[in-house]
Design a protein around this motif. Structure first.
Motif, PDB file in Angstrom:
ATOM      1  N   ARG A   1       0.832  -1.210   0.000  1.00 16.63           N
ATOM      2  CA  ARG A   1       0.000   0.000   0.000  1.00 16.63           C
ATOM      3  C   ARG A   1       0.864   1.256   0.000  1.00 16.63           C
ATOM      4  O   ARG A   1       0.626   2.197  -0.762  1.00 16.63           O
ATOM      5  CB  ARG A   1      -0.936   0.017   1.214  1.00 16.63           C
ATOM      6  N   ILE A   2       1.907   1.271   0.818  1.00 17.08           N
ATOM      7  CA  ILE A   2       2.803   2.428   0.872  1.00 17.08           C
ATOM      8  C   ILE A   2       3.602   2.532  -0.433  1.00 17.08           C
ATOM      9  O   ILE A   2       3.807   3.629  -0.967  1.00 17.08           O
ATOM     10  CB  ILE A   2       3.744   2.336   2.094  1.00 17.08           C
ATOM     11  N   LYS A   3       4.012   1.401  -0.967  1.00 12.06           N
ATOM     12  CA  LYS A   3       4.762   1.380  -2.232  1.00 12.06           C
ATOM     13  C   LYS A   3       3.913   1.959  -3.369  1.00 12.06           C
ATOM     14  O   LYS A   3       4.383   2.789  -4.148  1.00 12.06           O
ATOM     15  CB  LYS A   3       5.182  -0.052  -2.562  1.00 12.06           C
TER      16      LYS A   3
ATOM     17  N   GLU B   1       4.472   5.248  -5.687  1.00 14.80           N
ATOM     18  CA  GLU B   1       4.513   5.148  -7.152  1.00 14.80           C
ATOM     19  C   GLU B   1       3.524   6.116  -7.801  1.00 14.80           C
ATOM     20  O   GLU B   1       3.800   6.670  -8.865  1.00 14.80           O
ATOM     21  CB  GLU B   1       4.224   3.717  -7.595  1.00 14.80           C
ATOM     22  N   LYS B   2       2.391   6.318  -7.169  1.00 14.87           N
ATOM     23  CA  LYS B   2       1.355   7.188  -7.728  1.00 14.87           C
ATOM     24  C   LYS B   2       1.651   8.667  -7.507  1.00 14.87           C
ATOM     25  O   LYS B   2       1.456   9.483  -8.401  1.00 14.87           O
ATOM     26  CB  LYS B   2       0.000   6.839  -7.117  1.00 14.87           C
ATOM     27  N   PHE B   3       2.121   9.029  -6.294  1.00 14.84           N
ATOM     28  CA  PHE B   3       2.276  10.430  -5.940  1.00 14.84           C
ATOM     29  C   PHE B   3       3.719  10.889  -5.776  1.00 14.84           C
ATOM     30  O   PHE B   3       3.969  12.066  -5.541  1.00 14.84           O
ATOM     31  CB  PHE B   3       1.506  10.732  -4.648  1.00 14.84           C
ATOM     32  N   GLY B   4       4.674   9.968  -5.836  1.00 11.92           N
ATOM     33  CA  GLY B   4       6.072  10.341  -5.685  1.00 11.92           C
ATOM     34  C   GLY B   4       6.391  10.867  -4.300  1.00 11.92           C
ATOM     35  O   GLY B   4       5.790  10.453  -3.310  1.00 11.92           O
ATOM     36  N   LEU B   5       7.307  11.799  -4.240  1.00  5.47           N
ATOM     37  CA  LEU B   5       7.779  12.347  -2.968  1.00  5.47           C
ATOM     38  C   LEU B   5       6.647  12.959  -2.133  1.00  5.47           C
ATOM     39  O   LEU B   5       6.686  12.929  -0.907  1.00  5.47           O
ATOM     40  CB  LEU B   5       8.866  13.387  -3.232  1.00  5.47           C
ATOM     41  N   LYS B   6       5.619  13.495  -2.793  1.00  9.51           N
ATOM     42  CA  LYS B   6       4.484  14.086  -2.062  1.00  9.51           C
ATOM     43  C   LYS B   6       3.818  13.066  -1.148  1.00  9.51           C
ATOM     44  O   LYS B   6       3.287  13.422  -0.102  1.00  9.51           O
ATOM     45  CB  LYS B   6       3.463  14.670  -3.032  1.00  9.51           C
TER      46      LYS B   6
END
Length: 116
Positions: A11-13, A17-22
């Motif tokens: 889930r965190i990965k 992947e979807k939002f990057g550093l944000k």
């Protein structure tokens, strides 16, 4: 006061992947982000902050947000946790202890707060 949390590494990965550093900035400060080398670590930090808020009896919210909790590493690489001064004062926290583990796609954290 004791709190525990379990978090899916996947889930965190996917969030990263979807939002990057944000995604990390939502729950981590810049120094904590520097410590992240793999998704397991990020998931462990998420679980640690959730466990810390549960140890207060509040959960993440108005009384204690993600950025009111700071995670670092000790000299031996052990995880350390500290609340902002306003939270420590409000809940009468003298010391806090953190343990994080991850295995089989999950990260688990336990926080123990010693009260004054």
């Amino acid at each position: 006061m004791i709190g525990i949390d379990i978090t899916s590494v996947e889930r965190i990965k996917k969030m990263y992947e979807k939002f990057g550093l944000k995604a990390y900035e939502k729950f981590l400060n810049p120094k904590e982000i520097e410590l992240i080398k793999k998704p397991e670590t990020a998931a462990g930090f998420w679980a640690a902050k959730e466990a810390a808020s549960k140890a207060l009896g509040t959960g993440i919210g108005a009384s204690c947000g993600f950025h009111d909790i700071k995670i670092s590493k000790g000299e031996l690489g052990n995880p350390k946790i500290k609340y902002r001064k306003k939270v420590r004062k409000a809940f009468g926290i003298k010391n806090s202890y953190l343990s994080i583990t991850h295995d089989s796609g999950f990260a688990i954290a336990v926080v123990v707060n010693v009260l004054k």
